[in-house]
Write a protein that holds these residues in place. Structure first.
Motif, short mmCIF file in Angstrom:
data_model
loop_
_atom_site.label_atom_id
_atom_site.label_comp_id
_atom_site.label_asym_id
_atom_site.label_seq_id
_atom_site.Cartn_x
_atom_site.Cartn_y
_atom_site.Cartn_z
N LEU A 20 20.48 58.54 80.15
CA LEU A 20 21.14 57.41 80.48
C LEU A 20 22.00 58.06 80.82
CD1 LEU A 20 21.08 55.01 77.57
CD2 LEU A 20 19.64 53.97 79.95
N LEU A 21 23.07 58.57 81.33
CA LEU A 21 24.08 58.69 82.15
C LEU A 21 23.84 59.52 83.94
CD1 LEU A 21 26.81 60.34 79.33
CD2 LEU A 21 27.09 58.63 80.51
N ALA A 22 22.39 61.02 83.19
CA ALA A 22 22.40 61.17 84.51
C ALA A 22 21.90 60.13 85.72
CB ALA A 22 21.36 61.93 84.21
N ALA A 23 21.27 59.04 84.64
CA ALA A 23 20.17 58.12 85.17
C ALA A 23 21.44 57.58 86.28
CB ALA A 23 19.47 56.80 84.22
N ALA A 24 22.50 56.89 85.32
CA ALA A 24 23.82 56.05 85.95
C ALA A 24 24.65 57.12 87.43
CB ALA A 24 24.72 56.22 85.05
N GLU A 25 24.53 58.35 86.98
CA GLU A 25 25.07 58.75 88.24
C GLU A 25 24.21 58.44 89.63
OE1 GLU A 25 27.08 61.14 90.38
OE2 GLU A 25 27.58 61.44 88.67
N ILE A 26 22.94 58.67 89.92
CA ILE A 26 22.07 58.18 90.91
C ILE A 26 21.86 56.87 91.50
CG2 ILE A 26 19.68 57.44 91.45
CD1 ILE A 26 18.28 59.38 89.50
N VAL A 27 22.26 55.35 90.18
CA VAL A 27 22.82 54.49 90.52
C VAL A 27 24.92 54.50 90.68
CG1 VAL A 27 23.44 51.76 89.30
CG2 VAL A 27 21.09 53.49 88.83
N ALA A 28 25.63 54.80 90.33
CA ALA A 28 26.62 55.11 91.27
C ALA A 28 27.08 56.09 91.09
CB ALA A 28 27.31 54.43 89.71
N PRO A 29 26.83 57.13 92.71
CA PRO A 29 26.53 58.44 92.39
C PRO A 29 28.83 58.30 92.70
CG PRO A 29 26.05 57.03 94.48
CD PRO A 29 25.77 56.26 92.87
N GLY A 30 29.13 59.34 92.00
CA GLY A 30 30.39 60.19 92.50
C GLY A 30 30.85 61.71 91.42
N PHE A 31 29.05 62.33 91.02
CA PHE A 31 29.53 63.79 90.81
C PHE A 31 30.12 64.15 89.69
CE2 PHE A 31 28.96 68.63 91.65
CZ PHE A 31 27.41 68.27 92.04
N PHE A 32 30.33 62.76 88.85
CA PHE A 32 30.52 63.07 87.42
C PHE A 32 30.02 62.40 86.99
CE2 PHE A 32 33.43 60.71 83.94
CZ PHE A 32 34.58 61.76 83.40
N LEU A 33 29.05 61.54 86.15
CA LEU A 33 28.40 60.98 84.75
C LEU A 33 27.43 62.32 84.74
CD1 LEU A 33 28.09 57.59 85.63
CD2 LEU A 33 29.64 58.55 83.69
N ILE A 34 27.26 63.31 86.31
CA ILE A 34 26.11 64.03 85.87
C ILE A 34 26.77 64.99 84.56
CG2 ILE A 34 26.00 65.28 87.03
CD1 ILE A 34 23.41 64.20 86.49
N TRP A 35 27.50 65.77 84.63
CA TRP A 35 28.34 66.23 83.45
C TRP A 35 28.43 66.04 82.12
CZ3 TRP A 35 26.86 70.19 86.30
CH2 TRP A 35 27.19 70.60 87.53
N LEU A 36 29.00 64.29 82.24
CA LEU A 36 28.52 64.05 81.16
C LEU A 36 27.25 64.31 80.64
CD1 LEU A 36 31.24 61.95 81.01
CD2 LEU A 36 31.39 64.12 79.93
N GLY A 37 25.77 64.12 80.93
CA GLY A 37 24.52 63.89 80.33
C GLY A 37 24.66 65.29 80.59
N ALA A 38 25.30 66.37 81.14
CA ALA A 38 23.93 67.67 80.32
C ALA A 38 25.19 67.87 78.99
CB ALA A 38 24.95 68.49 81.75
N ALA A 39 26.13 67.37 79.31
CA ALA A 39 27.00 67.76 77.97
C ALA A 39 26.43 67.40 76.55
CB ALA A 39 28.42 67.04 77.72
N ALA A 40 26.20 65.63 76.82
CA ALA A 40 25.01 64.90 76.02
C ALA A 40 23.57 65.46 75.82
CB ALA A 40 24.98 63.53 76.35
N ILE A 41 23.07 65.99 76.29
CA ILE A 41 21.85 66.81 76.05
C ILE A 41 21.53 67.65 75.50
CG2 ILE A 41 19.48 67.84 77.64
CD1 ILE A 41 19.56 65.49 79.82
N VAL A 42 22.33 68.64 75.86
CA VAL A 42 22.90 70.34 74.97
C VAL A 42 23.46 70.09 73.49
CG1 VAL A 42 24.45 72.03 75.02
CG2 VAL A 42 23.52 71.94 77.06
N THR A 43 24.24 68.83 73.35
CA THR A 43 24.44 68.46 72.27
C THR A 43 22.89 67.78 71.32
OG1 THR A 43 26.86 68.06 72.79
CG2 THR A 43 25.88 66.61 70.67
#
Length: 148
Positions: A20-43
């Motif tokens: 969801l965070l990675a998808a939110a990065e596509i909708v609202a780009p800012g090059f920020f949410l993708i990293w939180l999405g990656a951290a959530a996936i690794v977790t």
């Protein structure tokens, strides 16, 4: 906690949150949410492989988020993204180097010149109507010119 959430395995919650965070990065780009999405996936992957408590999972997510955001910020600072067209939304900046025709004589440093099918205010040395001038820079919506 909602009832449906308490019956889910925590790793699916983390993996879903990451997507969801990675998808939110596509909708609202800012090059920020993708990293939180990656951290959530690794977790989520860690929680899937090693069964750990939810508070520990939250701690892993917080630490990973800090690490990836800090690392990404440093990497972007060292490797800035260069624009293919730096004057994309700066029409006046795109006119630098163009030769224009003066439509209202430049007197006391002010006048007007033809740009396309319109006129723009210009600053520069005095020039008669019909003279050719070259744009050397732009100051807001005013073109700074010199004799061509």
């Amino acid at each position: 906690m909602p009832g449906w959430l308490s019956h889910m395995d925590p790793h699916w919650v983390w993996l879903s949150l990451g997507v969801l965070l990675a998808a939110a990065e596509i909708v609202a780009p800012g090059f920020f949410l993708i990293w939180l999405g990656a951290a959530a996936i690794v977790t989520g992957v860690v929680a899937w492989i090693v069964p750990i408590s939810v508070p520990l999972q939250l701690g892993i997510f917080a630490v990973l988020s800090f690490i990836v955001l800090y690392t990404a910020r440093r990497w972007l600072k060292a490797n800035p993204i260069a624009s293919a067209d730096p004057h994309l939304n700066q029409r006046a900046g795109r006119l630098v180097g163009e030769v224009l025709t003066v439509t209202r004589a430049i007197e006391d440093g002010r006048g007007r010149a033809k740009v396309g099918d319109g006129e723009w205010p210009v600053h520069g040395p005095d020039a008669a109507e019909g003279a050719k001038v070259r744009v050397v820079s732009a100051d807001g919506g005013v073109l700074v010119v010199e004799p061509a």
